[in-house]
Scaffold this motif. Structure first.
Motif: not given
Length: 1398
Positions: A527-532, A581-582, A588-590
């Motif tokens: 969820f967090y990575r897709v959001l980023n 991404i995932l 996108y894990d920042d």
């Protein structure tokens, strides 16, 4: 001159037969028997703590044996002497005052009543109750304990005295009912205290006097007024009264001057002429004719003239003169007209009045009292509440005095604005971990909204949320994306956003922080990575809205899964590389860990969480169904606060609103329930022990808690990091076992925090086992370094010592000297370390056990005397927690205390100690209203000064009063008694009114109050305080009023005279009036939780466990108010059986003595104070649509139909008919009918009773009342029940009515109701009586009565059955008679004859 006086007296003696002096006396008795002084004293001491109570009990174990050989006065003095071992001189004086007031008698009697409810075994001087089983012998305790486990535990009340044994809650409860000081008590106490000390049982003591004295005690603390009555119409009964034999105890008045003769001096000089002097004085009084009305021009300056006379006498006599002038004003008025007033005095009064008007809003004639700056409103406060204030102030005053703070410094510290504990702390929301969905100030979607803060002040319709382009309202949601609750909360956030609610919404996502986890296996990380990813491609708002749409795919009650996220990504962004991404190597894990880190550091509770403008919402408020309403309500409430800030200029257009919010005093960097809790405990540093030895642990064990604390404070050594001035505003003590990891970590964090200046840290050892050299190695090293090394070296060495590697080295056998660091004095350290005994550590362990209530090995933190702990083994108190603790301690009080202490010019070490001790003292004191500093511009001519005794604790008392007002009548006596009870610095300002146009006072007054118990010449206790009015003028007609505390319900029980119409010309001796305190009121307010409104018509019952229905009442629509009659004891409040119990249930209650969620509400009445409770009810789920007052009822006529249409929700429960007349005038008739319940015909016939209500006051109207009763009885064959308002009936009527009822065959009942405190108080008795006729009808009668007729006392018939002043209409009595006879099947002829009409 002497010869002339003697000759005059002889002549008088020849020409006048010495008549018995006339006057009025009034007394008030308690309804219960006299309680022993010893038991009242124990209750007084018990308020200072449970420990003191039990020590006092041990001291007076068999004190009552002295009763036999000693006089009552000697025994009383012996009790005071024993109490003096535990009380200071000031507290002993307050104890004497409390015993004179009998202030603790209700507490003793409450225990007696609880005992009688058990009930006690017969012929048992003391007994135990063990889970419902009773025994009179201590030998049976063992046997009863064995069987106790199978029976339920008794409920213990808040004020029960529990023996301070081993802290256990699972043992059997043994309640001892006994009288302390007796042999029977001692036998039980010895056995029970030993067992409680071992922890085998919980020992509770309740007072029980086996054979109470039949004599009832006289009370004080009330006022008695003799008001001059209007004589426009006849109110006096001409029946001759047989005077009861009375004893005259006329008071001497040494300052009373009549026509130049000072009778106090004359009586001393000519003791052989006492009787003649009394007669001579009476002659002079009558010859002056003081009651002749004054001209208007003579009245103008009366107030200032009274003040001038008071200021002209010696200051020690001034208060007595003010008492005499105000309380006897009608007979003193004429003499005041001859007093000259200086111009300087008038000018000074005007200047001071102008200043008081500007500073505290007082006007000429107002009366106010301030004790140490606390405002004492005499309309609310009475001597019992003032005693409580004096006791509370005594603790602070004596504490400051013991700490060496005196004079002006004492007053300045006392008036420091010590902040009360904040109700709601806020977390700083300016944190990068928060992802904001929107920004009201910058987003284009809000571009059309106005930006000016003045828009807040623009008028709108109620309930409208103003759309202003400023971030006034901020909601932050802490969510774990994969939890079920997050789904609904995200949807709610989207709802707010789409409806353009002016709410800035932010999210903190708390997800897995492990590096090896990827988005394919963990839905939260995915969820967090897709959001980023979406945020990078578009923006944060789009990303968050996209994730909300993702949640819309999740079914209700389901959780978000990793597969759902992958599918969402493929569907919305088909070109996106899912692995990039995932996957584990995601770009996108920042900042994934930022949210979890912020959440952890914030100290917030379990997820999900919400902050509104930084303030956390409670778990109960987090339910999605409730949250929407709560947020909108918070917006409305916060709007009001912002409007005030804009109006005051605190918020302007150029200000960043979020910065303004986050700079408020309640904003903290971290939320820790331990630190922010409102339930706080403090150490008492104010003791001054004779010795300060802690090397002898046995001696130390005998100290009480205060002495132990004082010794610890004196012997403590500190790690310091002082401010530039060398002082430390915050002192932290760390208590723990430093051989354990948790103890070392706690001290290490404290020392790390000490990097900030102005903090010092002390260390207390609390080893897990018995202190020995083996389990105290680390602490002895810390202590040796504190005693021998410099501050910097000590801190570095101890921090090294606390690290785990050092601990492991010591365990492996490394010597302590090998761990020393550079810069330390090795020789002095080793010498001290090797010679340190462990006895002082045993004393520290005793301090932890007895004062801090810590078990061995447990930890606590003490900050400026405030105790935090004990901490559980796994609980961590971090460096951030220490930062928060310091911030809270400094902002609430420590900074202000330090500033005042700094001005005293003390050495830094002593100054830091003093800041700690004063801070603990002031913050531990109960928080009341703000103290006011009352100053006068000039005080030479208009301010009376009384100086305190030097080198003693004193109260600063300021009184502002017009000497000719009702306030002065009460305040003068209060100030005299106050100056006798405690040491006072008194200022009394004469706040006079100018240009009076009418008499300022029209009554004589006495305030019944004594400062100590009085004894007779034979050393027996005097009967008690009495209000005496002697040498009254005989011409006016007087009416006697009792002015009692709000919760008292009193009635006249003995007097042959008409107390409503006292005419001294027609009596031959003293008029005596005996009253009784019949009830103490239980008052309350009830609200429906669903609607927030009072549940009008809801019915309550009050009773005891053996008699649950003793009194009942109904909830008023006004404030949800209800009132029930009670007396000292334990009571049970329930919903009345029937519709109230069927429809409603009690949810919570405040101010009671049972758990807040208990259905049956237990209330203990154990003082003379008002007991006001709050009850919240709610309709049962299946009854949600039912109306309490809508039970089927038949319409009784036009009025009823109108009432039902107009007032369907608040129709009266009572059908009420009123028949009123004045003799010789036409009769008027009206009827009010309401919703009575429908009855079957058979049931109605069986219960049909004609209820007639009437009110009378005074013997004449009681005669009319008797005639009216006979008139009603002659004209109906239906059984009649008369209802009379008891409040104003004379004792003679109450004595004869039962005989009359027996003779004439009717029923009667006396009802009463106390005028509610919130309703405008009337001062004229007649207006109060009129009010009772119409205001309280629904609550005056028992709930079983549903129809009643009101008939005026003077509504009578002549012997020929004709109505006086008869109208063409039938009266209600006639109508009722006709209806009844018709139902009985009587013929028309019989009905006409019986009803007295054609």
């Amino acid at each position: 001159m002497r010869n002339v006086i003697v000759l005059s007296l002889l002549l008088l003696n020849i020409h006048h037969v010495i008549s018995a002096p006339k006057g009025v006396t009034a007394s008030l008795k308690a309804k219960w028997s006299m309680t022993p002084f010893l038991l009242e004293t124990s209750e007084f001491i018990g308020e200072d703590g449970n420990e003191k109570f039990w020590k006092f009990v041990d001291t007076v174990k068999e004190l009552t044996v002295y009763k036999q050989g000693e006089s009552v006065r000697s025994y009383y003095n012996l009790i005071l002497k024993k109490a003096g071992q535990f009380l200071t001189d000031l507290q002993v004086n307050l104890l004497k005052f409390a015993l004179a007031l009998r202030s603790y008698s209700p507490a003793v009697h409450a225990s007696q009543q609880i005992a009688s409810d058990e009930p006690p075994p017969e012929a048992c001087p003391a007994f135990v109750s063990i889970h419902g089983q009773h025994s009179c012998s201590s030998k049976d305790i063992k046997k009863l304990l064995k069987a106790a486990a199978g029976r339920p535990k008794p409920y213990l009340f808040r004020n029960d005295h529990t023996y301070p044994g081993v802290n256990k809650t699972d043992g059997p409860v043994v309640i001892l009912y006994a009288e302390i000081g007796t042999k029977d008590f001692t036998l039980f106490h010895k056995v029970l205290s030993e067992k409680a000390g071992e922890g085998t049982l919980i020992y509770v003591l309740r007072h029980f006097v086996a054979n109470p004295k039949p004599r009832k005690m006289l009370l004080s603390g009330y006022g008695v007024e003799l008001a001059i009555k209007s004589t426009e119409y006849k109110a006096v009964d001409d029946t001759k009264v047989k005077d009861s034999k009375t004893v005259n105890n006329a008071e001497d008045d040494n300052i009373d001057e009549v026509q130049g003769f000072i009778f106090g001096t004359l009586k001393k000089s000519h003791s052989e002429l006492q009787e003649q002097l009394v007669e001579f004085r009476k002659h002079l009084l009558e010859s002056t004719d003081d009651m002749v009305p004054l001209k208007v021009w003579e009245m103008q300056d009366l107030s200032v003239q009274a003040a001038a006379k008071i200021m002209s006498v010696p200051k020690f006599d001034a208060l007595k003169l003010m008492q005499d002038l105000s309380q006897n004003f009608p007979s003193k008025a004429r003499s005041l007209t001859r007093v000259a007033v200086k111009q300087e005095m008038r000018k000074e009064i005007e200047e001071n009045q102008k200043r008081l008007s500007e500073t505290i809003g007082l006007h000429p004639g107002d009366g106010e009292l301030f004790i140490n700056g606390l405002h004492i409103d005499l309309d609310i406060h009475n001597p019992f509440s003032i005693l409580e204030i004096l006791r509370g102030e005594a603790r602070v005053l004596e504490g400051l005095h013991n700490l060496g703070i005196k004079g002006d410094h004492q007053g300045k510290l006392l008036r420091l604005p010590v902040n009360a504990v904040e109700d709601s702390y806020a977390l700083d929301i300016r944190h990068p971990a928060i992802m904001w969905l929107n920004d009201i100030e910058n987003d284009p979607v809000y571009r059309s909204w106005p930006t000016g803060v003045q828009e807040l002040l623009r008028a709108t319709f109620p309930g409208v949320i103003r759309q202003i382009r400023r971030n006034f309202f901020n909601l932050v949601l802490f969510l774990d994306p994969i939890r079920e609750e997050s789904v609904e909360l995200m949807k709610l956030a989207e709802l707010f956003y789409k409806h353009k609610i002016p709410l800035r919404i932010g999210f903190v996502f708390v997800v897995n922080t492990k590096d090896e986890i990827d988005g394919f296996s963990d839905a939260g990380v995915g969820f967090y990575r897709v959001l980023n990813y979406i945020a990078d491609e578009y923006d944060v708002s789009q990303a968050l809205l996209s994730m909300v749409s993702l949640y819309n795919k999740v079914d209700a009650g389901k959780m978000l899964s990793a597969d759902t996220i992958s599918a969402h990504l493929k569907r919305k962004f088909p070109k996106a590389n899912a692995e990039r991404i995932l996957g584990i190597e995601s770009e996108y894990d920042d900042k994934r860990k930022h949210g979890a880190l912020f959440y952890k550091k914030s100290g917030l509770g379990a997820l999900p969480l919400a902050l509104f403008n930084g303030v956390p919402l409670s778990p109960d408020e987090m339910h999605p169904d409730e949250l929407e309403t709560i947020i909108l309500q918070r917006i409305m409430d916060t709007t009001t606060a912002f409007q005030r800030a804009v109006y005051m200029g605190q918020v302007t257009d150029g200000l960043d609103v979020v910065d303004y919010l986050m700079e408020q005093a309640n904003v903290v960097p971290r939320v820790n329930p331990f630190i922010l809790s409102t339930d706080r405990k403090y150490l008492d540093f104010t003791a001054r022990p004779v010795v300060d030895d802690w090397e002898d642990a046995t001696m130390f064990s005998y100290y009480d808690s205060r002495d132990k604390t004082a010794v610890m404070a004196k012997r403590m050594k500190y790690f310091t990091n002082s401010d530039e001035d060398g002082m430390s505003a915050v002192t932290i003590w760390i208590a723990g076992d430093f051989e354990k990891v948790s103890g070392r970590k706690l001290l290490f964090n404290a020392l790390k925090h000490m990097a900030s200046p102005g903090v010092r840290v002390g260390v207390i050892d609390n080893p897990s086992g018995k202190p020995s050299e083996d389990n105290t190695v680390l602490y002895r090293a810390i202590w040796a370094s504190l005693l021998t090394q410099k501050t910097k070296a000590t801190a570095e060495f101890v921090q090294k010592l606390l690290k785990e590697e050092s601990s492991q080295l010591l365990q492996k056998g490394t010597k302590m000297k090998d761990l020393l660091i550079q810069g330390m004095d090795r020789d002095s350290f080793e010498k001290k370390f090797n010679t340190l005994e462990v006895d002082f550590i045993r004393s520290q362990q005793l301090f932890c056990r007895d004062v801090l209530k810590l078990s061995p090995g447990h930890q606590a933190v003490i900050s400026n005397g405030r105790i935090l702990g004990p901490f559980e083994e796994q609980e961590e108190f971090t460096v951030e927690d220490f930062h928060l603790l310091e911030k809270i301690t400094l902002s609430s009080s420590a900074e202000k205390v330090k500033a005042k202490v700094k001005l005293m010019g003390m050495k830094p070490k002593h100054a830091s100690d003093l800041v700690m001790k004063v801070d603990a003292l002031l913050t531990a004191a109960p928080k009341g209203e703000v103290r006011r500093d009352v100053h006068f511009i000039k005080d030479s001519h208009s301010v009376l000064h009384l100086s305190p005794r030097e080198n003693e604790v004193f109260y600063d008392v300021v009184a502002i009063v017009d000497p000719l007002t009702r306030e002065a009548q009460k305040m003068s006596t209060l100030l005299i008694v106050l100056s006798q009870v405690v040491n006072v610095r008194l200022q009394v300002f004469m706040n006079c009114r100018a240009k009076l146009s009418e008499m300022p006072l029209k009554s004589f007054y006495r305030f019944v109050l004594e400062f100590d118990v009085n004894f007779l010449a034979n050393d027996t206790v005097s009967p008690g305080p009495v209000a005496r009015f002697m040498e009254l003028p005989e011409s006016p007609l007087l009416t006697l009023n009792m002015i009692t505390p709000e919760s008292w319900m009193v009635q006249a029980v003995r007097s042959p005279h008409d107390l409503d119409n006292i005419h001294l010309q027609e009596v031959s001796a003293v008029v005596t009036a005996e009253y009784e305190l019949e009830h103490l009121l239980l008052e309350g307010h009830c609200f429906d939780l669903s609607t927030g409104q009072p549940p009008r018509g809801l019915q309550f019952t009050l009773g005891m466990s053996r008699d649950p229905l003793m009194y009942d009442t109904i909830v008023m629509a006004n404030l949800g108010y209800f009132q029930l009659k009670a007396n000292p004891g334990a009571w049970i409040l329930r919903l009345r059986k029937g519709r109230s119990e069927d429809i409603y249930e009690i949810l919570t209650h405040d101010g009671t003595d049972s758990p807040a969620d208990a259905g049956d509400v237990s209330v203990v009445l154990n003082s003379f104070h008002s007991k006001i409770i709050k009850v919240r009810v709610q309709k049962k789920a299946e009854k949600i649509n039912e109306d309490l007052l809508s039970e089927n009822s038949e319409s009784k006529g036009l009025w009823d139909s109108i009432a039902r249409k107009s007032y369907s929700s608040s129709r009266p429960r009572l059908q009420y008919y009123a028949v009123r007349s004045s003799l010789g005038k036409n009769m008027c008739f009206c009827s009010i009918t309401g919703g009575g319940s429908k009855k079957k015909d058979g049931e109605k016939k069986k219960e049909d009773v004609l209820n007639v209500f009437s009110v009378a006051s005074g013997h004449l109207y009681e005669r009319f009342l008797r005639i009216m009763m006979l008139s009603v009885l002659r004209h109906t064959k239906t059984p009649v029940k008369f209802w009379f308002l008891k409040n104003y009936l004379s004792p003679s009527f109450k004595e004869t009515i039962s005989h009359m009822a027996e003779s004439y065959g009717f029923q009667f009942e006396l009802v009463q109701y106390k005028w509610p405190r919130w309703l405008h108080q009337q001062t004229e008795k007649q207006r109060i009586i009129w009010g009772y006729k119409i205001l309280f009808l629904d609550v005056l009668f028992p709930l079983a009565v549903d129809k009643i007729i009101f008939v005026d006392a003077d509504q009578t018939r002549s012997p020929g059955y004709t109505i006086i002043g008869k109208t063409s209409d039938l009266t209600v009595v006639q109508k009722t008679t006709i209806d009844t006879l018709h139902k009985e099947g009587k013929t028309q002829k019989v009905i006409a004859k019986e009803a007295g009409c054609s």
